[in-house]
Design a protein around this motif. Structure first.
Motif, PDB file in Angstrom:
ATOM      1  N   TYR A  83       1.066  -1.034  -0.187  1.00 38.88           N
ATOM      2  CA  TYR A  83       0.133  -0.285  -0.036  1.00 38.88           C
ATOM      3  C   TYR A  83       1.052   1.370  -0.025  1.00 38.88           C
ATOM      4  O   TYR A  83       1.887   1.082   0.634  1.00 38.88           O
ATOM      5  CB  TYR A  83      -1.322  -0.088   1.567  1.00 38.88           C
ATOM      6  N   ARG A  84       1.509   1.969  -0.920  1.00 37.32           N
ATOM      7  CA  ARG A  84       1.752   3.031  -1.265  1.00 37.32           C
ATOM      8  C   ARG A  84       0.798   4.467  -1.245  1.00 37.32           C
ATOM      9  O   ARG A  84      -0.194   4.713  -1.456  1.00 37.32           O
ATOM     10  CB  ARG A  84       2.426   3.005  -2.323  1.00 37.32           C
ATOM     11  N   PRO A  85       1.543   5.221  -0.352  1.00 38.08           N
ATOM     12  CA  PRO A  85       0.524   6.475   0.120  1.00 38.08           C
ATOM     13  C   PRO A  85       1.019   7.904  -1.123  1.00 38.08           C
ATOM     14  O   PRO A  85       1.566   7.299  -1.938  1.00 38.08           O
ATOM     15  CB  PRO A  85       1.062   7.114   1.178  1.00 38.08           C
ATOM     16  N   GLU A  86      -0.253   8.966  -1.881  1.00 42.75           N
ATOM     17  CA  GLU A  86      -0.232   9.461  -2.473  1.00 42.75           C
ATOM     18  C   GLU A  86       1.374  10.258  -2.009  1.00 42.75           C
ATOM     19  O   GLU A  86       1.152  10.675  -3.221  1.00 42.75           O
ATOM     20  CB  GLU A  86      -1.293  10.360  -2.522  1.00 42.75           C
ATOM     21  N   LYS A  87       1.635  10.951  -1.339  1.00 39.36           N
ATOM     22  CA  LYS A  87       2.695  11.356  -0.683  1.00 39.36           C
ATOM     23  C   LYS A  87       3.244  11.025   0.807  1.00 39.36           C
ATOM     24  O   LYS A  87       2.989  11.272   1.370  1.00 39.36           O
ATOM     25  CB  LYS A  87       2.779  12.622   0.030  1.00 39.36           C
ATOM     26  N   PRO A  88       4.110   9.901  -0.002  1.00 39.43           N
ATOM     27  CA  PRO A  88       5.263   9.140   0.411  1.00 39.43           C
ATOM     28  C   PRO A  88       6.120  10.003   1.595  1.00 39.43           C
ATOM     29  O   PRO A  88       6.779  11.034   1.039  1.00 39.43           O
ATOM     30  CB  PRO A  88       5.561   8.756  -0.146  1.00 39.43           C
ATOM     31  N   GLY A 143      -5.443  -5.876   8.697  1.00 39.27           N
ATOM     32  CA  GLY A 143      -4.000  -6.088   7.546  1.00 39.27           C
ATOM     33  C   GLY A 143      -4.493  -4.213   6.967  1.00 39.27           C
ATOM     34  O   GLY A 143      -4.014  -3.350   6.786  1.00 39.27           O
ATOM     35  N   LYS A 144      -5.578  -4.828   6.023  1.00 38.68           N
ATOM     36  CA  LYS A 144      -5.960  -3.698   4.865  1.00 38.68           C
ATOM     37  C   LYS A 144      -6.347  -2.022   5.647  1.00 38.68           C
ATOM     38  O   LYS A 144      -6.494  -1.299   5.828  1.00 38.68           O
ATOM     39  CB  LYS A 144      -7.177  -3.717   4.393  1.00 38.68           C
ATOM     40  N   GLN A 145      -6.683  -2.064   6.847  1.00 38.18           N
ATOM     41  CA  GLN A 145      -7.777  -0.890   7.707  1.00 38.18           C
ATOM     42  C   GLN A 145      -6.182  -0.530   7.915  1.00 38.18           C
ATOM     43  O   GLN A 145      -6.198   0.778   8.412  1.00 38.18           O
ATOM     44  CB  GLN A 145      -8.205  -0.831   8.162  1.00 38.18           C
ATOM     45  N   VAL A 146      -4.995  -0.788   9.261  1.00 38.53           N
ATOM     46  CA  VAL A 146      -4.001  -0.469   9.518  1.00 38.53           C
ATOM     47  C   VAL A 146      -3.241  -0.435   8.076  1.00 38.53           C
ATOM     48  O   VAL A 146      -2.867   0.899   8.819  1.00 38.53           O
ATOM     49  CB  VAL A 146      -2.827  -1.579  10.556  1.00 38.53           C
ATOM     50  N   ALA A 147      -3.414  -0.859   7.118  1.00 42.47           N
ATOM     51  CA  ALA A 147      -2.212  -0.319   6.278  1.00 42.47           C
ATOM     52  C   ALA A 147      -3.118   1.314   5.773  1.00 42.47           C
ATOM     53  O   ALA A 147      -2.098   2.112   5.268  1.00 42.47           O
ATOM     54  CB  ALA A 147      -2.391  -0.415   5.474  1.00 42.47           C
ATOM     55  N   GLU A 148      -4.282   1.487   5.461  1.00 43.69           N
ATOM     56  CA  GLU A 148      -4.757   2.609   5.314  1.00 43.69           C
ATOM     57  C   GLU A 148      -4.411   3.579   6.219  1.00 43.69           C
ATOM     58  O   GLU A 148      -4.415   4.683   5.893  1.00 43.69           O
ATOM     59  CB  GLU A 148      -6.365   2.079   4.992  1.00 43.69           C
ATOM     60  N   TRP A 149      -4.747   3.485   7.331  1.00 42.79           N
ATOM     61  CA  TRP A 149      -4.469   4.393   8.010  1.00 42.79           C
ATOM     62  C   TRP A 149      -2.821   4.548   8.293  1.00 42.79           C
ATOM     63  O   TRP A 149      -2.922   5.780   8.266  1.00 42.79           O
ATOM     64  CB  TRP A 149      -4.517   3.481   9.871  1.00 42.79           C
ATOM     65  N   PHE A 150      -2.230   4.164   8.195  1.00 39.06           N
ATOM     66  CA  PHE A 150      -0.267   4.763   8.162  1.00 39.06           C
ATOM     67  C   PHE A 150      -0.876   5.364   6.524  1.00 39.06           C
ATOM     68  O   PHE A 150       0.141   6.677   5.850  1.00 39.06           O
ATOM     69  CB  PHE A 150       0.277   3.601   7.802  1.00 39.06           C
ATOM     70  N   ASN A 151      -0.863   4.834   5.959  1.00 40.53           N
ATOM     71  CA  ASN A 151      -0.886   5.341   3.936  1.00 40.53           C
ATOM     72  C   ASN A 151      -1.618   6.949   4.314  1.00 40.53           C
ATOM     73  O   ASN A 151      -1.165   8.111   4.334  1.00 40.53           O
ATOM     74  CB  ASN A 151      -2.253   4.916   3.137  1.00 40.53           C
ATOM     75  N   ALA A 152      -3.048   7.212   5.180  1.00 40.90           N
ATOM     76  CA  ALA A 152      -3.153   8.993   5.447  1.00 40.90           C
ATOM     77  C   ALA A 152      -1.932   9.085   6.105  1.00 40.90           C
ATOM     78  O   ALA A 152      -2.087  10.475   6.373  1.00 40.90           O
ATOM     79  CB  ALA A 152      -4.620   8.840   6.443  1.00 40.90           C
ATOM     80  N   ARG A 153      -1.060   8.734   6.901  1.00 37.45           N
ATOM     81  CA  ARG A 153      -0.077   9.972   7.350  1.00 37.45           C
ATOM     82  C   ARG A 153       0.712   9.465   6.516  1.00 37.45           C
ATOM     83  O   ARG A 153       2.291   9.945   6.734  1.00 37.45           O
ATOM     84  CB  ARG A 153      -0.022   8.989   8.780  1.00 37.45           C
TER      85      ARG A 153
END
Length: 78
Positions: free
Chosen positions: A38-43, A65-75
């Motif tokens: 899962y790669r964020p828009e602004k790493p 898994g997915k919800q945790v990755a999305e939480w990290f991606n938002a940051r």
């Protein structure tokens, strides 16, 4: 692997082995482990490996898994 992940921000799934896992008894999807990036828009340059639980009976992929990755991606965390 890193070059493929950097090219597309959508989650990408990669097999860890060319077939089933070594010493796997069966040949089902659960015998073929994968890694989903899962790669964020602004790493921000930070990455975390999330290993969802569940044991031998199931994998808690959504809430551990997915919800945790999305939480990290938002940051900004990959």
């Amino acid at each position: 692997l890193l070059a493929l992940v950097a090219a597309d921000p959508a989650p990408q799934t990669f097999p860890l082995y060319p077939g089933k896992a070594p010493l796997a008894v069966g040949d089902s999807d659960s015998d073929k482990p994968t890694l989903t990036a899962y790669r964020p828009e602004k790493p921000n340059g930070t990455a975390v490996v999330v290993c969802p639980g569940g044991g031998y009976g199931f994998l808690a992929m959504d809430h551990e898994g997915k919800q945790v990755a999305e939480w990290f991606n938002a940051r900004g965390v990959t």
